[in-house]
Each structure stands twice: as structure tokens, then as C-alpha cells.
Scaffold this motif. Structure first.
Motif, mmCIF file in Angstrom:
data_model
loop_
_atom_site.group_PDB
_atom_site.id
_atom_site.type_symbol
_atom_site.label_atom_id
_atom_site.label_comp_id
_atom_site.label_asym_id
_atom_site.label_seq_id
_atom_site.Cartn_x
_atom_site.Cartn_y
_atom_site.Cartn_z
ATOM 1 N N GLY A 1 0.776 -1.283 0.048
ATOM 2 C CA GLY A 1 -0.115 0.015 -0.143
ATOM 3 C C GLY A 1 0.742 1.391 -0.201
ATOM 4 N N PRO A 2 0.237 2.257 -0.069
ATOM 5 C CA PRO A 2 0.944 3.633 -0.014
ATOM 6 C C PRO A 2 1.553 4.172 1.260
ATOM 7 C CG PRO A 2 -1.369 4.019 -0.049
ATOM 8 C CD PRO A 2 -1.154 2.672 -0.212
ATOM 9 N N MET A 3 2.389 4.595 1.338
ATOM 10 C CA MET A 3 3.221 5.088 2.617
ATOM 11 C C MET A 3 2.233 6.167 3.426
ATOM 12 S SD MET A 3 7.122 4.804 1.746
ATOM 13 C CE MET A 3 7.769 4.899 3.310
ATOM 14 N N GLU A 4 1.551 5.921 4.284
ATOM 15 C CA GLU A 4 0.762 6.790 5.325
ATOM 16 C C GLU A 4 1.251 6.664 6.719
ATOM 17 O OE1 GLU A 4 -3.143 5.127 4.164
ATOM 18 O OE2 GLU A 4 -3.198 6.039 2.572
ATOM 19 N N ALA A 5 1.154 7.864 7.336
ATOM 20 C CA ALA A 5 1.550 7.943 8.650
ATOM 21 C C ALA A 5 0.951 6.913 9.597
ATOM 22 C CB ALA A 5 1.436 9.302 9.297
ATOM 23 N N GLY A 6 1.437 6.117 10.154
ATOM 24 C CA GLY A 6 0.905 5.208 11.007
ATOM 25 C C GLY A 6 0.589 3.962 10.593
ATOM 26 N N LYS A 7 0.783 3.711 9.425
ATOM 27 C CA LYS A 7 0.734 2.244 8.990
ATOM 28 C C LYS A 7 1.950 1.522 8.561
ATOM 29 C CE LYS A 7 -3.734 3.340 6.889
ATOM 30 N NZ LYS A 7 -4.667 3.364 5.656
ATOM 31 N N THR A 8 1.881 0.422 8.197
ATOM 32 C CA THR A 8 2.968 -0.589 8.276
ATOM 33 C C THR A 8 2.681 -1.200 6.639
ATOM 34 O OG1 THR A 8 3.328 -1.288 10.253
ATOM 35 C CG2 THR A 8 4.232 -2.529 8.718
ATOM 36 N N VAL A 9 3.647 -0.878 5.748
ATOM 37 C CA VAL A 9 3.561 -1.556 4.501
ATOM 38 C C VAL A 9 4.621 -2.618 4.193
ATOM 39 C CG1 VAL A 9 2.368 0.679 3.573
ATOM 40 C CG2 VAL A 9 5.067 0.189 3.333
ATOM 41 N N THR A 10 4.495 -3.625 3.261
ATOM 42 C CA THR A 10 5.464 -4.660 3.395
ATOM 43 C C THR A 10 6.002 -4.161 1.834
ATOM 44 O OG1 THR A 10 4.240 -5.942 4.635
ATOM 45 C CG2 THR A 10 5.722 -6.730 3.147
ATOM 46 N N TRP A 11 7.273 -4.045 1.547
ATOM 47 C CA TRP A 11 7.994 -3.996 0.257
ATOM 48 C C TRP A 11 8.674 -5.267 -0.131
ATOM 49 C CZ3 TRP A 11 11.205 0.999 1.345
ATOM 50 C CH2 TRP A 11 10.541 2.142 1.277
ATOM 51 N N LYS A 12 8.723 -5.544 -1.386
ATOM 52 C CA LYS A 12 9.173 -6.673 -1.971
ATOM 53 C C LYS A 12 10.345 -6.070 -3.121
ATOM 54 C CE LYS A 12 9.277 -11.350 -3.663
ATOM 55 N NZ LYS A 12 10.583 -11.026 -4.135
#
Length: 154
Positions: free
Chosen positions: A41-52
Motif C-alpha cells: 500500500g501507499p506510505m501513510e503515517a501510522g501504517k505498516t507497508v510491506t515492500w518486496k
């Protein structure tokens, strides 16, 4: 005497306005054109995203801590030894619709593991900036195929 901590700091000027640079960093559809292969997902404050990344089988959780549109963002991720590292990306508009992008990653102890991190991630962030510049200014994906030699079994 206390051990001095190590941190990475690198920068480049991109000939695009801060808003375009910012969007290319936070939007996974854009970021996949120069850095990652996919994101949750997009980088948004307070969120965890997973990069590949295209050259690695594993995924990397990125804990986004702060986002100031068109100005800055920061996140935490884990180093290879499990150390939590903070990455700060600052955007500074300059004349003629250009933006200086500065990346700071911190911090590790000044020891063998820290020096290995410093060398590897400094090169990684310099590569990120060069790829971001090539993508935004020329529509080129410098990363495509560049690290295929790092894939297991190659």
C-alpha cells in the motif's frame, strides 16, 4: 569513551517539483518503476507497508511514522541484525521547479556490523536517489535487471 553512532546521509537534486517527487516516493505504483517490485500500500503515517524487491525472496515491513506531504516522511525498518533503523526523507524545493532530496538513516554502533551496514545502505540509498532521478526526469527504470546477479542460484 562512548562509542560514536554511525548514520547515513546522502542527497541529490531532482529537476522536478517537490509534489511530484513526494508522490513518486509514497505511491507504490510509481515506486515500483524505480525501486521496489511491489508494496502492500501507499506510505501513510501510522501504517505498516510491506515492500518486496525484485532480487530478494523475502519481504520487508516498513513502519511509517510521519508524513508531511511534499516535505518529508520517515519510517522504521529492521536491519539485517534486527536493529530498528529510522529513515528520514526530506524534500527541499529549490529554484526552477527542482527539489533536493536528502535521506538520513540511523543509527548503528561504530563496529564491524555497523560499518558493514554503513557501506551497504549508503550505496543502497545513493542507488535509490539515482533511480528516482532517472525515473522522474527521463522515465527510465535503472533498477530493472541491475541486481539480478544477487538472486539465489544465479
Amino acid at each position: 569513551m562512548a562509542t560514536q553512532k554511525l548514520q547515513i546521509k546522502t542527497a541529490i537534486q531532482i529537476l522536478k517539483p517537490a509534489q511530484q517527487v513526494f508522490e513518486a516516493i509514497v505511491d507504490p505504483a510509481k515506486m515500483s518503476n524505480y525501486f521496489i517490485s511491489e508494496s502492500s500500500g501507499p506510505m501513510e503515517a501510522g501504517k505498516t507497508v510491506t515492500w518486496k524487491f525484485p532480487e530478494f525472496a523475502e519481504t520487508f515491513p516498513v513502519r511509517v511514522s510521519n508524513v508531511e506531504p511534499d516535505k518529508s516522511l520517515s519510517f522504521f525498518w529492521d536491519g539485517t541484525d534486527g536493529t530498528e533503523l529510522q529513515v528520514e526523507i526530506a524534500l527541499a524545493p529549490t529554484g526552477n521547479q527542482a527539489t533536493v532530496v536528502t535521506i538520513t538513516e540511523k543509527e548503528m554502533d561504530n563496529n564491524e556490523a555497523g560499518l558493514t551496514w554503513l557501506m551497504g545502505n549508503t550505496a543502497g540509498w545513493a542507488n535509490f536517489l539515482a533511480c528516482l532521478k532517472a525515473y522522474l526526469e527521463h522515465g527510465i527504470n535503472l533498477r530493472k535487471g541491475a541486481f539480478d546477479f544477487m538472486k539465489p542460484g544465479v
